[in-house]
Design a protein around this motif. Structure first.
Motif, PDB file in Angstrom:
ATOM      1  N   GLY A 245      12.134  38.986 -10.189  1.00 32.82           N
ATOM      2  CA  GLY A 245      12.895  38.511  -9.047  1.00 32.82           C
ATOM      3  C   GLY A 245      12.093  38.376  -7.776  1.00 32.82           C
ATOM      4  N   ALA A 246      10.765  38.376  -7.881  1.00 31.23           N
ATOM      5  CA  ALA A 246       9.898  38.262  -6.701  1.00 31.23           C
ATOM      6  C   ALA A 246       9.007  37.033  -6.819  1.00 31.23           C
ATOM      7  N   GLY A 247       8.382  36.677  -5.695  1.00 25.51           N
ATOM      8  CA  GLY A 247       7.393  35.601  -5.703  1.00 25.51           C
ATOM      9  C   GLY A 247       7.919  34.210  -5.477  1.00 25.51           C
ATOM     10  N   ALA A 248       9.206  34.063  -5.136  1.00 19.81           N
ATOM     11  CA  ALA A 248       9.772  32.734  -4.925  1.00 19.81           C
ATOM     12  C   ALA A 248       9.203  32.103  -3.653  1.00 19.81           C
ATOM     13  N   ILE A 249       8.949  30.787  -3.714  1.00 16.99           N
ATOM     14  CA  ILE A 249       8.529  30.018  -2.538  1.00 16.99           C
ATOM     15  C   ILE A 249       9.512  28.866  -2.376  1.00 16.99           C
ATOM     16  N   GLU A 250      10.268  28.865  -1.281  1.00 15.65           N
ATOM     17  CA  GLU A 250      11.299  27.863  -1.068  1.00 15.65           C
ATOM     18  C   GLU A 250      10.720  26.576  -0.513  1.00 15.65           C
ATOM     19  N   VAL A 251      11.392  25.467  -0.823  1.00 20.14           N
ATOM     20  CA  VAL A 251      10.968  24.167  -0.314  1.00 20.14           C
ATOM     21  C   VAL A 251      11.011  24.154   1.211  1.00 20.14           C
ATOM     22  N   ARG A 252      11.994  24.834   1.777  1.00 18.77           N
ATOM     23  CA  ARG A 252      12.113  24.885   3.236  1.00 18.77           C
ATOM     24  C   ARG A 252      10.849  25.459   3.869  1.00 18.77           C
ATOM     25  N   THR A 253      10.306  26.483   3.262  1.00 16.38           N
ATOM     26  CA  THR A 253       9.060  27.078   3.754  1.00 16.38           C
ATOM     27  C   THR A 253       7.909  26.097   3.637  1.00 16.38           C
ATOM     28  N   LEU A 254       7.857  25.369   2.530  1.00 17.64           N
ATOM     29  CA  LEU A 254       6.761  24.424   2.310  1.00 17.64           C
ATOM     30  C   LEU A 254       6.822  23.244   3.275  1.00 17.64           C
ATOM     31  N   VAL A 255       8.037  22.833   3.669  1.00 20.15           N
ATOM     32  CA  VAL A 255       8.143  21.750   4.653  1.00 20.15           C
ATOM     33  C   VAL A 255       7.510  22.188   5.967  1.00 20.15           C
ATOM     34  N   GLU A 270      13.008  15.821  -3.017  1.00 29.07           N
ATOM     35  CA  GLU A 270      14.454  15.918  -3.208  1.00 29.07           C
ATOM     36  C   GLU A 270      15.017  16.908  -2.209  1.00 29.07           C
ATOM     37  N   VAL A 271      15.856  16.405  -1.310  1.00 25.02           N
ATOM     38  CA  VAL A 271      16.481  17.241  -0.292  1.00 25.02           C
ATOM     39  C   VAL A 271      17.767  17.795  -0.882  1.00 25.02           C
ATOM     40  N   ARG A 272      17.807  19.088  -1.124  1.00 27.59           N
ATOM     41  CA  ARG A 272      19.019  19.667  -1.707  1.00 27.59           C
ATOM     42  C   ARG A 272      19.322  21.062  -1.174  1.00 27.59           C
ATOM     43  N   GLY A 273      18.735  21.423  -0.048  1.00 30.00           N
ATOM     44  CA  GLY A 273      18.972  22.745   0.516  1.00 30.00           C
ATOM     45  C   GLY A 273      18.640  22.776   1.988  1.00 30.00           C
ATOM     46  N   GLY A 274      18.254  23.967   2.453  1.00 31.82           N
ATOM     47  CA  GLY A 274      17.972  24.159   3.862  1.00 31.82           C
ATOM     48  C   GLY A 274      16.811  23.352   4.392  1.00 31.82           C
ATOM     49  N   GLU A 275      15.991  22.788   3.501  1.00 30.72           N
ATOM     50  CA  GLU A 275      14.865  21.965   3.963  1.00 30.72           C
ATOM     51  C   GLU A 275      15.314  20.737   4.734  1.00 30.72           C
ATOM     52  N   VAL A 276      16.613  20.369   4.616  1.00 32.51           N
ATOM     53  CA  VAL A 276      17.111  19.222   5.372  1.00 32.51           C
ATOM     54  C   VAL A 276      16.960  19.460   6.863  1.00 32.51           C
ATOM     55  N   VAL A 277      17.094  20.709   7.311  1.00 32.99           N
ATOM     56  CA  VAL A 277      16.977  21.027   8.735  1.00 32.99           C
ATOM     57  C   VAL A 277      15.552  20.775   9.209  1.00 32.99           C
ATOM     58  N   GLU A 278      14.578  21.277   8.444  1.00 28.33           N
ATOM     59  CA  GLU A 278      13.169  21.065   8.824  1.00 28.33           C
ATOM     60  C   GLU A 278      12.786  19.584   8.768  1.00 28.33           C
ATOM     61  N   LEU A 279      13.288  18.862   7.761  1.00 27.66           N
ATOM     62  CA  LEU A 279      12.956  17.438   7.647  1.00 27.66           C
ATOM     63  C   LEU A 279      13.509  16.652   8.826  1.00 27.66           C
TER      64      LEU A 279
END
Length: 391
Positions: A245-255, A270-279
């Motif tokens: 359950g460790a080591g996850a890297i979210e798309v939002r962080t990568l943006v 593919e925008v499907r989560g919180g990364e929409v805010v950063e984009l």
């Protein structure tokens, strides 16, 4: 796996059980010896057929391998042991491949998940990952799934399509191909919307392939699928949590990381989560030409979809609409027609209403059918103005 007359499933299973009792390398010699022990005929054809059936079961995608290698295939779908479908661009068609039983499907799903470093068992009955060759793998084990274990494989197309090829196969009308080309070269910010399997990634890759060669494209995805033919592409890929359950890297962080990498174009596959805010924030702060894909039922539904994703990420409704109005110039929508073929269906432009919210106005609409005439919408003039005149 498919049972051939030379290697019926019962023979393969008997040989598998005997080989499992004496670990060692899978060879035709060991297969012949196991066949003798079962009292079966040991002709060359039988030995080779059983050996090949067992080899496919432990290497690659097993009995699905021939389907994945079929020219033009985009998806291979397994619905339990008896039903395997493939899609070659004209809708789903049932294949002749079957599995001997549910346990064979489950073994294949667990082995493929293991190749991607993921756990797949009764405690964690589903997995979503990318295999080493780029194939997108998703599986849900029975009894969570019916009629049995379900496997979905999305096949990357080697080399990808060019925009001209998408025009040639009828996915994009020729006149709209010119319009899309102009949208890209004028560095308008755009989203490509559509349902699952509608061709969003295919079209986005084709458009990015036409970006000027001096531009630096930074692509962020949850699972790497977008591979444009362009000389300067840097890709960042999210990572799920490991078994602990460790080591996850979210798309939002990568943006956020991508914005520090001097992108000429920021691309979210593919925008499907919180990364929409950063984009949206990036597109509002000088990052012209950014783009991405988004699941939506139509171009007109994109504001509601963006609002829902932004609200879940902590951005208020008014702020989300305000960001969308100034960040995105165009929405291109793809859909499958009644014939199962993927086609460009709509091009729309965002407009702010008196309430401050955003609505999409249609610029171009293509009714279903290969020969349907293109309909001009009320926002076409505004789109042409943004393109500096094109009519």
């Amino acid at each position: 796996m498919s049972a051939s007359p030379e290697a019926p499933g019962v023979v393969v299973e008997e040989v598998r059980e005997r080989l499992a009792g004496s670990p060692g390398e899978l060879t035709p010699h060991r297969v012949a010896q196991a066949l003798r022990e079962t009292g079966r005929p040991v002709g060359d054809a039988m030995v080779l057929a059983v050996h090949e059936a067992l080899r496919r079961d432990v290497v690659g995608a097993g009995p699905l391998e021939p389907l994945l290698r079929t020219p033009g295939v985009t998806d291979v779908l397994v619905n339990g042991a008896e039903a395997v479908y493939l899609d070659r661009g004209d809708g789903l068609e049932r294949s002749a491949v079957t599995f001997p039983d549910e346990s064979a499907v489950r073994r294949l799903a667990q082995r493929l998940a293991g190749l991607g470093g993921r756990r797949l068992d009764d405690a964690a009955p589903y997995a979503d990952l990318r295999l080493a060759d780029g194939t997108r793998f998703h599986a849900v084990l029975a009894p969570v799934a019916r009629p049995g274990t379900v496997i979905s494989l999305r096949v990357p197309r080697g080399g990808g399509y060019t925009l001209d090829e998408l025009v040639a196969i009828g996915m994009v009308p020729q006149t709209l191909g010119l319009l899309l080309d102009r949208i890209l070269l004028r560095r308008l910010a755009f989203l490509i919307s559509g349902g699952t399997g509608s061709g969003k990634t295919t079209l986005l890759a084709a458009l990015l392939g036409r970006a000027p060669s001096h531009e630096r494209l930074v692509v962020v995805e949850d699972a790497s699928e977008l591979r444009p033919e362009h000389p300067h592409v840097v890709a960042l890929e999210g990572r799920p949590a490991n078994v602990e359950g460790a080591g996850a890297i979210e798309v939002r962080t990568l943006v956020r990381q991508a914005l520090r990498m001097r992108p000429d174009r920021l691309v979210v596959g593919e925008v499907r989560g919180g990364e929409v805010v950063e984009l949206l924030a990036a597109l509002n702060t000088g990052h012209e030409g950014g783009c991405g894909t988004l699941h939506a039922n139509s171009a007109l539904d994109v504001p509601a979809r963006v609002e829902a994703l932004a609200l879940a990420a902590g951005l208020g409704r008014e702020a989300a609409h305000s960001q969308l109005a100034s960040a995105v110039d165009v929405v291109v929508h793809l859909a499958r027609g009644p014939d199962g073929v993927r086609r460009l269906a709509q091009i729309a432009v965002p407009a702010r209403t008196s309430s401050g919210l955003v609505e999409m106005e249609m610029a171009v609409e293509v009714p279903a059918g290969p020969d349907a005439p293109i309909e001009e919408g009320p926002a076409l003039g505004r789109l042409v103005d943004r393109l500096g005149g094109l009519r």
